[in-house]
Design an enzyme around this catalytic site. Structure first.
Site, PDB file in Angstrom:
ATOM      1  CG  ASN A 427      19.654  59.441  79.589  1.00 52.99           C
ATOM      2  OD1 ASN A 427      20.342  58.460  79.347  1.00 52.99           O
ATOM      3  ND2 ASN A 427      19.760  60.099  80.738  1.00 52.99           N
ATOM      4  CD  GLU A 428      20.007  57.479  83.505  1.00 57.37           C
ATOM      5  OE1 GLU A 428      19.918  58.417  84.323  1.00 57.37           O
ATOM      6  OE2 GLU A 428      21.018  56.756  83.404  1.00 57.37           O
ATOM      7  CG  ASP A 429      12.848  61.181  80.831  1.00 56.68           C
ATOM      8  OD1 ASP A 429      13.886  61.480  81.460  1.00 56.68           O
ATOM      9  OD2 ASP A 429      12.375  61.889  79.936  1.00 56.68           O
ATOM     10  CB  SER A 481      18.122  54.665  76.667  1.00 60.25           C
ATOM     11  OG  SER A 481      19.308  53.966  76.964  1.00 60.25           O
ATOM     12  CG  HIS A 497      21.342  53.533  81.327  1.00 65.17           C
ATOM     13  ND1 HIS A 497      20.948  54.857  81.394  1.00 65.17           N
ATOM     14  CD2 HIS A 497      21.219  53.175  80.020  1.00 65.17           C
ATOM     15  CE1 HIS A 497      20.618  55.276  80.182  1.00 65.17           C
ATOM     16  NE2 HIS A 497      20.767  54.271  79.334  1.00 65.17           N
TER      17      HIS A 497
END
Length: 818
Positions: A427-429, A481, A497
């Site tokens: 997530n968001e890395d 993501s 996102h």
């Protein structure tokens, strides 16, 4: 299920701080964590209450020791004895009868070790301080970049949200948080996996059953597959084997009953039992699972009329529009989540017309009970691996080795769950890499990034996809993501996102239609939880007001004061600032915001070759403690008004209206089969007086199957004054969908006095009005659940709202926007 001759499960622990002498009794149940146990013994104040979180931070800096005894009925030297830990959080040294047998460093692994028991056995576990250990790694290797929580968290394999998040407290726990048990056996089934390939025409499923057994003798593996209704034995296979190993048995099922997500068919589950049979025909052990079969594809095709590629799931040859929310851990202390809690949370997702849940990467891999219920309910699961908002040390050997074991274990555990529909690397890395200019050469596909400042790419782009391909064949894998395109914010490729409402550029939420993407896997808006929730987490009623220190403490979002106030005062008129009015206003604003987004974006599901958006996942479904956040349902499972907005907009058939100046556009989205002879009814009311200005009907409309349909364009409003448009989709006198489009922003609207007629019956209420009313909230003193709430109501359109626990003697009050 039976594992062998016996299973002895731990039901009670005792614990103490290392270096002290007084043992305390752990909370009953067999799953233990330090905060829960200290609270149970009244050694700390409830960290969810008031500002007590600050007073318990010492706990995470200490070492803690747990101990228990396990008694077994007899000792048989012919048998093996295995001690199994389903979950240890995180750095544990385990002693069995005073002998050190195991050290652990990963919360996400199952550990097992062979032991030589006595009739009475002592298990002692010493847990190190995860905070101190992560700080030690940080001191040794350097400070890495992250959002949320202490940055040292990225060095250890532990639930990252425990370090604090923008919706959660900092409670860095430890303990044997999942079951611990001792088993004995001569022959044993470690696990089995059913892999089924569904033929393209869906006429047959063929594959194999892989059984992992331990035995020193000859046994027969018996595999029985019963139909989803349990009436018919579909397969009964037998395979004689000698010795331990993994054994494959091929199978095929003609005309299979397939598993479908909610809204597209039945979530059919076959009943599969694997047994070991002795030479004499006795059952030695058996394991039972429910298995579903589906054909799944991630469709990423180019478009003819737009740039980029599609991003949607196709299951059993049906394109699926994914409608759902993000799932965070349901409690800051994982062992505190009961099976009842899981059922209630997942049923709330179903009630809100979800067909997908995204298990977010900053928490933990959920229990089998969670995934079993997703299987049963027809909820697709987007499964993140547990990396979130950080620069992870993919160049450190210990870290990569631990992650590799974790991924292999978790994929093999999850692969029998047919709800698993996509794995995602993190997530968001990748957003972290962009934000901090880490070395990310998109043309480099070697898989070796250890010498860059973004070494975790090796994990996300090589290690994880190889293990997924090895252990769970055919399930889509997405590196991160958001991910796709030239940037993670590229709306034309992969998922995004969309946080330019609330975060980022802070766009107006009325502009959501400009802010979509191929798949929006996060977006949201904050709102306060219910007044009853504040009553349960703030002890002094004098502190329950909008700008109180304690109320603000229960909001962890940076800069929330200005952001929430900005959106509130741009959109919602406040006649008073008492707490209940403030709560209602924030919840109405959140509901309006999410409704706008879902309605606008579903319009882009335009059918074959034009599926420009493939899914919407709200941030977030749930909370892990009582807090002001982006959740649809608060910590005590009380729905916010946005829950109902999502429920309405996620219906299989929904109508939308877009206002451009003085003109209206009307469309309808239909997840079901083609529907003909539909009527559009459009009523235009003057807002202030509530007078009906114009009525328009359009007949013989066809709603295309599994797509959106444009119904009306450039309908000119009859005057320049504030008008509300009520659009209804009707088939044979049944209203299939209804929506009221009001002039924006709502704060400018003026209303004359409205009245609502309310009739209360056992199990439901009936409401009606003579004028258009915005945002009707139904309230009871005992906080009963209504099937709809926060709705708009229009003249001559009586509404019946179910409330199963309601009695005709109950008092129901109404709040609405005015």
């Amino acid at each position: 299920m039976t594992f062998g001759n016996f299973t002895a499960e731990v039901s009670k622990w005792k614990f103490k701080e290392v270096g002290t002498s007084i043992w305390l009794e752990s909370k009953p149940g067999g799953c233990a964590e330090i905060y829960s146990d200290l609270l149970y013994n009244k050694k700390i104040q409830d960290p969810f209450l008031d500002m007590n979180e600050d007073q318990v931070q010492w706990v995470s800096k200490c070492q803690w020791e747990y101990e228990t005894n396990i008694e077994i009925p007899r000792i048989d030297n012919k048998e093996k004895y295995k001690l199994i830990f389903e979950g240890l959080d995180t750095f544990a040294t385990i002693y069995f009868n005073s002998e050190e047998i195991l050290k652990t460093d990963n919360m996400f692994l199952k550990y097992s070790v062979f032991v030589q028991p006595k009739l009475t056995n002592t298990i002692r576990i010493v847990f190190g301080s995860a905070l101190n250990i992560s700080k030690m790694y940080e001191h040794r290797h350097g400070k890495l970049k992250c959002w949320n929580g202490d940055p040292s968290r990225v060095y250890i394999r532990k639930a990252q949200y425990q370090y604090g998040w923008d919706w959660g407290p900092k409670l860095i726990s430890c303990g044997p948080y999942r079951p611990t048990y001792l088993i004995s056996y001569q022959s044993h089934i470690n696990d089995f996996y059913v892999h089924g390939d569904v033929h393209e025409d869906l006429s047959i499923v063929s594959g194999y059953i892989e059984t992992d057994i331990e035995t020193d003798t000859q046994v027969v593996i018996s595999m029985e597959v019963r139909s989803p209704d349990s009436i018919e034995t579909v397969l009964h296979l037998k395979k004689p084997v000698s010795g331990s190993g993994k054994f494959l048995q091929e199978f095929s099922i003609l005309s299979p009953k397939l598993w479908y997500p909610r809204g597209y068919g039945s979530a059919a589950l076959y009943h599969v039992t694997v047994r070991l049979i002795s030479k004499t025909g006795n059952i030695i052990c058996q394991v039972h699972k429910h298995i579903g079969f589906k054909r799944i594809q991630l469709i990423q095709h180019p478009f003819l009329e737009q740039s980029g590629t599609s991003f949607y799931l196709q299951i059993n040859n049906i394109p699926i529009f994914c409608k759902g929310s993000n799932w965070i851990p349901a409690h800051s202390i994982p062992s505190s989540v009961s099976k009842t809690d899981y059922k209630q949370w997942l049923n709330s997702a179903v009630n809100a017309n979800h067909n997908m849940i995204r298990v977010w990467g900053g928490g933990y891999y959920e229990s089998d009970f969670f995934y079993n219920n997703c299987d049963r309910l027809g909820l697709l699961v987007w499964q993140d691996f547990m990396f979130a908002c950080g620069q992870y040390p993919g160049n450190l050997k210990y870290f990569v080795e631990s992650v590799s074991k974790e991924v292999a274990y978790q994929v093999q555990r999850l692969r029998n769950h047919c709800s698993i529909s996509m794995y995602c690397g993190n997530n968001e890395d990748y957003q972290i890499a962009e934000a901090y200019n880490l070395q990310w050469d998109k043309k480099n596909h070697t898989g070796d990034y250890a010498k860059t400042s973004f070494p975790a790419r090796t994990i996300y782009e090589k290690i994880i996809p190889e293990l997924v391909a090895k252990y769970h064949v055919g399930i889509p894998y997405h590196p991160g993501s958001p991910w796709g395109g030239e940037k993670t914010s590229d709306p034309t490729v992969g998922d995004i996102h969309q946080w330019n409402v609330w975060h980022g550029t802070r766009e107006k939420y009325q502009d959501w239609y400009k802010l979509g993407g191929r798949f929006v896997s996060e977006f949201g808006m904050e709102a306060l939880p219910s007044y009853s929730t504040f009553m349960r987490c703030i002890s002094e009623i004098s502190e329950i007001y909008p700008q109180s220190l304690v109320v603000d403490f229960h909001n962890k979002a940076a800069g929330f004061e200005s952001r929430l106030a900005s959106y509130m005062f741009e959109n919602i008129r406040l006649r008073t600032m008492d707490m209940k009015s403030w709560i209602y206003a924030t919840q109405l604003m959140q509901a309006e915001c999410l409704g706008y987004a879902i309605r606008s974006w579903r319009r882009n599901w335009k059918g074959k070759g034009k599926r420009y958006m493939g899914g919407i996942l709200i941030w977030q479904l749930n909370d892990c403690w009582p807090v002001t956040s982006w959740s649809l349902v608060d910590n005590f499972k009380t729905p916010k008004l946005a829950f109902y907005a999502a429920k309405r907009e996620y219906r299989a058939i929904a109508v939308g209206v877009q206002r451009q100046g003085n003109e209206l556009q009307v469309w309808c989205v239909n997840d079901e089969g083609s529907k003909e002879n539909i009527t559009l009814s459009l009523d235009i009311y003057e807002v202030f007086s509530g007078q009906l200005i114009e009525h328009y009907e359009m007949y013989n409309i066809t709603l295309e199957a599994n797509s959106s349909s444009e119904i009306l364009s450039n309908y000119e409003l009859p005057s320049d004054g504030p008008m509300v448009a009520n659009a209804s989709i009707i088939h044979k006198d049944e209203v299939l969908a209804n929506y009221g489009d009001w002039p924006q922003p709502l704060k400018y609207l003026q209303f004359c006095k409205r009245s609502i007629k309310l009739e209360v019956y056992d199990g439901y209420v009936v409401i009606s009005t003579t004028m258009p009313i915005k945002g009707i909230e139904l309230i009871t003193e005992n906080n009963l659940f209504f099937e709809d709430n926060g709705m708009d109501l229009f003249p001559n359109k009586e509404m019946t709202v179910s409330c199963p626990e309601l009695k005709h003697t109950d008092t129901v009050t109404i709040r609405h926007y005015e």
